[in-house]
Motif scaffolding. Structure first.
Motif, short mmCIF file in Angstrom:
data_model
loop_
_atom_site.label_atom_id
_atom_site.label_comp_id
_atom_site.label_asym_id
_atom_site.label_seq_id
_atom_site.Cartn_x
_atom_site.Cartn_y
_atom_site.Cartn_z
N ILE A 11 0.83 -1.20 0.00
CA ILE A 11 0.00 0.00 0.00
C ILE A 11 0.87 1.26 0.00
CG2 ILE A 11 -2.06 -0.99 1.05
CD1 ILE A 11 -1.00 0.18 3.72
N GLU A 14 -0.65 4.44 -1.41
CA GLU A 14 -1.70 4.97 -0.54
C GLU A 14 -1.08 5.65 0.67
OE1 GLU A 14 -1.92 2.11 -2.08
OE2 GLU A 14 -3.79 2.28 -3.20
N ARG A 80 -5.12 3.56 -10.00
CA ARG A 80 -4.27 4.42 -9.18
C ARG A 80 -3.68 5.52 -10.05
NH1 ARG A 80 -0.77 -0.17 -6.12
NH2 ARG A 80 -1.67 -0.02 -4.05
N LEU A 117 -6.97 9.23 -1.89
CA LEU A 117 -6.70 8.00 -1.15
C LEU A 117 -7.94 7.11 -1.14
CD1 LEU A 117 -4.98 6.37 0.98
CD2 LEU A 117 -6.20 7.68 2.69
N MET A 120 -8.39 5.44 -4.45
CA MET A 120 -7.43 4.36 -4.69
C MET A 120 -7.84 3.11 -3.92
SD MET A 120 -4.12 6.82 -4.51
CE MET A 120 -2.77 5.70 -4.67
N LEU A 121 -8.36 3.29 -2.73
CA LEU A 121 -8.81 2.13 -1.95
C LEU A 121 -10.01 1.47 -2.61
CD1 LEU A 121 -8.52 3.62 1.62
CD2 LEU A 121 -7.15 1.79 0.67
N GLY A 134 -13.39 3.24 1.50
CA GLY A 134 -12.77 4.10 0.50
C GLY A 134 -13.77 5.08 -0.07
#
Lengths: 483, 176
Positions: A11, A14, A80, A117, A120-121, A134
């Motif tokens: 990660i 992130e 991402r 963030l 991306m999650l 997320g």
């Protein structure tokens, strides 16, 4: 009881984004006397760049971690990078704009990073709780960003409206997740799929109901009809830089989670969702395009056009083949460039106390600001789907995916809609070049960062139109293992 | 014999609490005065908390009381106090097509969920359920899972909370 294996490398992008978010918050406190907050924007850009570089180093490997809740695969990588590009461009266009509109707070950049963030999650989560968290991290950041201009009634209205309706949409999504848990006893996407297959739960009413709820929850985030009512008001009222962020980032994140959840957890229900999504896709394209024609405010027009674009992407979702899903990724990337570019032009054409967001205001600027107008023309034509621009290739992939799967009507309706959309995109172009200005627009200040964003967006739009195969093959590689 | 009385007693509590909670939610949506509605909401939450205890889930029951009956109702009352409800009260409940359509949709969803949940017994994998023997493990079990398997989501929640706090401050603080 033992701690799970913690693989921080997995990660890393992130972590970088989150760390820079906190760093920006802290630095802002120590230098709170400084009026100009653009340096925080530059710090954010550094963070986004590092996160992107780290994401690229993970290319090619598929690794799952955190008890199988998080995966770093090609799909996550593509999104991402998309989100980081969107965040990068948004920060660039924000630096001058926030200063001009008096919303230059350090928190602004931190919230953009936290929203990124969350996105991306959403793309990398393989557990419904991660995807949900997320989504909430992203949404709450966006609610706040939309209401940043507290003195402006429309901004406050946008934030409140988005927040209330978004909370309801979240409720629907959670209900769907809960029903999935009730029917399968797991929230891991892969486990859900295998459990459904092994127990033959395809006609289970609980899962069918959860399908409805998930469609509503995600449908809200991607602004599809009939869950689109909030879009024009929120896009109009929010600060323009945030509107660009919402129209591209939130939509891309919504699609990333929608595709991941539907294709890897509920693949057996494809016949069911295809028929629902067919209707939603047609309704979304049609309503978006037809209502966009009658708009007089460019932000509202772009809001309806963004609804229509969600419809085109849903066409690819309905097709659901390899070309369709990689077409979704391609489309979202291309849309990020052209839409942020268009909003950058909207930002640059305004000044303090004079937003100039009426379409009338664009009359005659073609010769006064030739480069700005040329860029705007490129973005509008790209959105209309005219070759050789990125938007054309995106639509081409989407519709050919539909034709390949024998959704002829869907493709025909899509192309017809696309033809309708040419009208309102071209209208702005015609106004810019062939009309006398109704009033002089003078004293515009072009912030260098926003101009840089504009140049990047133009390059991106042209690149994806002229050399689409590079990005498409990247997208095709990314979806391996998803389906 | 004693066991039977225990079961009977549980049933009586269940029936009573379930009845009160349904009554409270009906009153909640029909009262004109929003403060009364909020109070009935508290009553409803408390009844549901009792239902959780009957299912041996004290942890969820405590959370229900602390978070819902406590924090969320507080929030609702605050909002009611901030808004000017005089106009709303005077105009009373009026018929409108939005309400009619909304009512139908709500009914539709209710029937859908009702059917989905009742038509077939839940098909999911069943984990270890709590009985009167092992209820002491309840909070401990949640804590263990939260800090091992769900460590990553737990950390995300912390960022989520920071975002919410930053938002509350930035949207409400005085600006020079």
């Amino acid at each position: 009881m033992k701690l799970p294996e913690i693989d921080l490398c997995l990660i890393a992008p992130e972590i970088i984004v989150a760390a820079f978010g906190f760093f920006v918050l802290l630095v802002d406190v120590f230098f709170s006397k400084r009026e100009n907050k653009a340096y925080l924007g530059w710090i954010s850009l550094v963070g986004i760049f590092f996160a992107g570089a780290l994401a690229v180093t993970q290319a090619g490997s598929v690794k799952s971690g955190f008890e199988g809740m998080f995966i770093s695969d090609g799909y996550a990588l593509f999104f991402r990078i998309t989100f980081l590009i969107i965040a990068f461009l948004t920060v660039l266009i924000s630096m001058g704009y926030t200063q001009r509109e008096g919303i230059a707070f350090g928190e602004y950049y931190a919230l953009i990073l936290f929203a990124t963030l969350g996105m991306m999650l959403m793309a990398a989560g393989t557990h419904l709780v991660i995807i949900f968290l997320g989504l909430e991290t992203m949404s709450i950041s966006i609610y706040i960003l939309a209401g940043m201009m507290r003195e402006d009634k429309r901004s406050v209205e946008a934030a409140l409206k988005y927040f209330l309706l978004g909370a309801f949409a979240t409720g629907f999504l959670l209900y769907g997740i809960a029903l999935i848990y009730g029917a399968t006893g797991s929230l891991y996407l892969k486990d859900v799929a295998s459990y459904i297959a092994s127990k033959n739960l395809l006609r289970n009413p609980m899962l069918l109901m959860s399908l409805v709820f998930l469609t509503i929850g995600f449908g809200f985030k991607i602004a599809s009809v009939p869950f689109h009512m909030w879009t024009p008001d929120v896009y109009e009222g929010a600060p323009t830089s945030i509107t660009a962020f919402m129209a591209t980032g939130v939509k891309a994140a919504g699609f990333s989670a929608l595709v991941r959840v539907f294709f890897s957890a509920l693949p057996g229900f494809r016949p069911d969702w295809t028929s629902i999504m067919w209707l939603i896709a047609v309704a979304t394209m049609t309503v978006g395009n037809i209502v966009a024609i009658s708009q007089s405010n460019i932000k509202r027009m772009l809001a309806y056009s963004s609804i229509a674009h969600a419809g085109y992407i849903l066409v690819a979702f309905v097709a659901g083949n390899d070309l369709g899903v990689s077409g979704i990724l391609f489309y979202l990337m291309a849309y990020a460039f052209m839409n942020i570019g268009a909003f950058t032009c909207v930002i640059l054409l305004g000044k303090k106390g004079e937003e100039n967001t009426l379409i009338r205001d664009y009359a005659g600027i073609g010769f006064k600001y030739p480069l700005l107008s040329a860029a705007m023309t490129i973005f509008l034509l790209s959105m209309a789907g005219i070759p050789p621009l990125g938007g054309f290739m995106a639509k081409f992939y989407v519709f050919s995916a539909a034709v390949k799967e024998k959704f002829y009507w869907l493709a025909i309706l899509g192309v017809l809609n696309s033809a309708v959309s040419v009208y309102y995109y071209l209208r702005v172009t015609v106004l810019m070049y062939f009309r006398e200005p109704e009033r002089e627009i003078t004293g515009l200040q072009f912030s260098p960062a926003a101009v840089a964003a504009l140049v990047l967006a133009v390059i991106g739009t042209l690149y994806m139109g002229i050399f689409p195969s590079n990005v498409l093959s990247f997208a095709q590689k990314s979806i391996a293992g998803l389906m | 014999m004693a066991e039977n009385i225990g079961t009977l007693f549980q049933w009586l509590i269940f029936l009573g609490v379930a009845f009160i909670s349904i009554l409270a939610s009906l009153l909640l949506v029909t009262r004109k005065n929003p403060i009364h509605s909020a109070l009935f909401l508290v009553l409803n939450f408390l009844c549901v908390a009792v239902l959780y205890i009957l299912l041996y889930s004290q942890f969820i029951a405590i959370i229900q009381v602390v978070v819902y009956a406590g924090a969320i109702v507080m929030l609702i009352v605050f909002v009611i106090m901030l808004l000017d409800l005089e106009v709303e009260l005077r105009s009373g409940l009026k018929f409108s097509y939005t309400k009619l359509i909304g009512g139908f949709l709500a009914l539709f969803f209710f029937l859908g969920i009702f059917y989905a949940v009742v038509a077939k017994s839940p098909t999911g994998k069943i984990g270890s359920s709590y009985t009167s023997e092992n209820i002491t493990n309840n909070v401990k079990a949640v804590g263990e899972v939260l800090f091992t398997q769900y460590l990553f989501p737990f950390e995300i929640v912390s960022i989520l909370l920071v975002v919410a706090m930053v938002g509350a401050v930035i949207l409400s603080k005085k600006r020079a």
